[in-house]
Design a protein around this motif. Structure first.
Motif, short mmCIF file in Angstrom:
data_model
loop_
_atom_site.label_atom_id
_atom_site.label_comp_id
_atom_site.label_asym_id
_atom_site.label_seq_id
_atom_site.Cartn_x
_atom_site.Cartn_y
_atom_site.Cartn_z
N THR A 94 -35.49 80.61 51.96
CA THR A 94 -34.20 80.65 51.28
C THR A 94 -34.39 80.33 49.81
N THR A 95 -33.33 80.38 49.06
CA THR A 95 -33.43 80.03 47.64
C THR A 95 -33.88 78.59 47.47
N PHE A 141 -38.58 74.79 46.39
CA PHE A 141 -39.59 73.79 46.71
C PHE A 141 -41.00 74.33 46.45
N GLU A 142 -41.22 75.60 46.88
CA GLU A 142 -42.53 76.22 46.65
C GLU A 142 -42.80 76.36 45.16
N LEU A 143 -41.77 76.73 44.40
CA LEU A 143 -41.93 76.88 42.95
C LEU A 143 -42.35 75.57 42.31
N ASN A 144 -41.78 74.46 42.77
CA ASN A 144 -42.14 73.16 42.23
C ASN A 144 -43.57 72.77 42.57
N LYS A 145 -44.03 73.23 43.74
CA LYS A 145 -45.42 72.94 44.11
C LYS A 145 -46.39 73.65 43.19
N SER A 190 -29.64 73.23 40.65
CA SER A 190 -28.43 73.93 40.18
C SER A 190 -28.66 74.61 38.83
N ASP A 191 -29.66 74.15 38.06
CA ASP A 191 -29.91 74.74 36.74
C ASP A 191 -31.03 75.78 36.75
N ILE A 192 -31.73 75.92 37.86
CA ILE A 192 -32.87 76.82 37.91
C ILE A 192 -32.50 78.28 37.63
N PRO A 193 -31.28 78.77 37.98
CA PRO A 193 -30.95 80.18 37.66
C PRO A 193 -30.93 80.49 36.18
N GLN A 194 -30.83 79.47 35.32
CA GLN A 194 -30.88 79.73 33.88
C GLN A 194 -32.27 80.16 33.42
N PHE A 232 -34.01 84.87 41.32
CA PHE A 232 -34.48 84.93 42.71
C PHE A 232 -34.63 86.39 43.13
N ASP A 233 -35.85 86.77 43.47
CA ASP A 233 -36.17 88.12 43.91
C ASP A 233 -36.01 88.19 45.43
N LYS A 234 -34.97 88.88 45.89
CA LYS A 234 -34.69 88.93 47.32
C LYS A 234 -35.75 89.69 48.10
#
Length: 537
Positions: free
Chosen positions: A280-281, A286-290, A301-305, A309-311
């Motif tokens: 999920t988004t 979580f993976e992106l933070n790793k 909440s601010d990550i979309p700026q 997200f590539d579906k």
């Protein structure tokens, strides 16, 4: 509507509170509408033309405001289109200005908003538009039958008081300048500045329509404004077809209105496994933070700026451009939604997160920016009912402002806390609690002061009888048809009606009477089985 409201509150978090509140109503007397009438047609006969003209004018209005800078620089705006009881479309618009364009002083207010008549020799065209479109219909002792009258008082608080100068902030709103001048004749009434609805002269002259402009520079309840424009409306799904078999896929209509979960019969376990493995988004974040330490200081909440997200790959990818115009927010979880993990509370206790009342303060603080005051009072009552609060009076005192703010707009004489406590008292009854048991201030409001969801049978029957006495023979026939449909459970009895008629023929009275007549026996059946579609002009 709830999602739209949450989106709007996310805009407040990013851009701040709104500065201006506009209401733009279609003028059915515009030449573009009248010139397209055929024969003896009147504007109310052609709602299609009215809607098209209004849509064009609304787009032009938004261009003037957002691009041409009528109110200087606009950072964000939202608008909602509704239809009045007589069928005229109108738009509620909220504007948020940048820091250099904020309306801070009474001179700024006077520059953009006027609540005064102009004499004909000053500006004849503007005088004509103001007297036609921006005068509140005289009420109170002048006209006790005015639609705005509630219990002998004008619900819009007209007439206003004369004021030589604008006051910036009175209970969160400005009081506009309304100098005492000689009254002028408008129709059969003599009116003065006390009856003028605030407007912007430039917009009024250009669009020749009712455009109410209100400044909310220091409004106390931001949520009230957004709840007002997103208050919602009744709706029905209708399919119209020429003679012949009705080709209506009811199942498809239902599916399109929901979020279905689809799987083949007998493969429920595989479907659960696929759902568990699907990213999920949130899990992808979580993976992106790793993998990317640079995002550790960016909230979810601010990550979309900064990322998209590539579906197709279910991964977050770095955004190339346009991030400054993106607003992210977290989905709101209902306060009635319980925890899924039975060890959640135990884990919080082990971590020391449930010591004292801080968790209750945190819960109310977290909910306050997004939930309505009524929902906050429900949460407050639920905390008192199920939580072990050590100091309930302190919890009330610290969150009193957010728990009471909607009553600021509904109660003119008594302070809001009295009404909020009365509402909380009612909510506490389901937990076998009371204000007295919780050592909160007790209140004793007069009967009828607090809006309640339960109908009083005697009062409803008296109101129904009063309405019935006002019906003429044709109106009575309509009411009898509708009530007959309610009582008749036969399969071939029509349950959907289209009620049409010119303004002033009492269409609203028909429906209101049906809602009040025999309320105990009829109300639930009426709501569930009878749809009345109104074309209100």
């Amino acid at each position: 509507m709830q999602q739209n409201y949450q989106d709007a509150m996310a805009m407040v978090r990013k851009f701040g509170r709104p500065d201006l509140f506009l209401t733009f109503t279609c003028n059915p007397s515009r030449s573009e509408i009248l010139n397209n009438m055929e024969g003896v047609q009147r504007p109310e006969d052609r709602p299609d033309i009215i809607v098209r003209v209004f849509n064009i004018k609304l787009k032009e209005l938004l261009i003037d405001i957002c691009k041409h800078g009528i109110f200087r620089t606009v950072l964000a705006h939202i608008y909602v289109i509704e239809f009045q009881k007589r069928g005229l479309p109108h738009a509620h618009i909220l504007l948020t200005l940048d820091s250099e364009s904020k309306i801070r002083t009474k001179d700024d207010i006077d520059k953009f908003v006027s609540a005064e008549l102009l004499y004909p020799y000053t500006d004849l065209r503007l005088f004509q538009i103001v007297t036609k479109c921006m005068v509140h219909a005289p009420c109170r002792t002048i006209n006790i039958n005015s639609p705005c009258m509630r219990d002998g008082q004008c619900c819009k608080s007209f007439p206003k008081q004369f004021k030589d100068d604008t006051e910036e902030n009175v209970n969160g709103y400005p009081i506009y300048r309304r100098r005492a001048t000689e009254p002028v004749q408008v129709g059969k009434y003599s009116i003065d500045n006390r009856w003028v609805v605030p407007y912007n002269p430039w917009l009024l002259k250009k669009f020749n329509a009712h455009i109410n402009v209100e400044v909310c520079v220091s409004v106390k309840s931001v949520k009230y404004l957004y709840k007002y424009v997103y208050k919602g409306h009744d709706a029905a799904s209708v399919k119209i077809q020429k003679e012949g078999a009705l080709d209506h896929d009811e199942i498809l209509s239902f599916v399109e209105g929901r979020y279905p979960i689809m799987y083949r019969e007998g493969q429920e376990a595989q479907a659960n496994e696929r759902a568990a493995l699907r990213k999920t988004t949130l899990t992808s974040w979580f993976e992106l933070n790793k993998n990317d330490p640079s995002v550790h200081n960016i909230s979810y909440s601010d990550i979309p700026q900064y990322y998209v997200f590539d579906k197709s790959t279910t991964n977050w990818k770095k955004r190339q451009r346009g991030g400054q115009n993106v607003i992210g927010r977290l989905p709101v979880v209902s306060i009635l939604d319980t925890e899924r993990c039975i060890t959640f509370q135990q884990a919080c206790q082990e971590y020391g997160l449930l010591r004292g009342d801080q968790q209750w303060h945190d819960a109310l603080n977290e909910a306050a920016p997004f939930q309505s005051p009524r929902q906050l009072r429900m949460l407050f009552a639920m905390i008192c009912g199920f939580g072990e609060v050590e100091d309930v009076p302190d919890l009330w005192v610290q969150h009193q402002v957010s728990l009471c703010e909607d009553f600021l707009h509904r109660c003119l004489e008594q302070p809001g806390p009295h009404y909020a406590l009365a509402d909380i008292e009612e909510l506490l009854t389901s937990y076998n609690l009371s204000l007295q048991k919780l050592h909160l201030p007790t209140v004793d409001l007069p009967a009828g002061d607090l809006e309640r969801s339960n109908f009083v049978v005697v009062e409803e029957q008296a109101e129904a009888n009063s309405y019935t006495m006002q019906l003429n023979s044709e109106q009575r026939n309509v009411v009898e048809i509708l009530l007959s449909a309610v009582y008749n459970n036969a399969a071939d009895t029509p349950k959907c009606y289209f009620l049409d008629g010119p303004a002033g023929t009492g269409k609203n009275l028909f429906i209101q009477l049906c809602f009040t007549q025999y309320v105990v026996e009829v109300m639930m059946l009426f709501l569930l089985h009878l749809q009345v579609l109104l074309q209100l002009y």
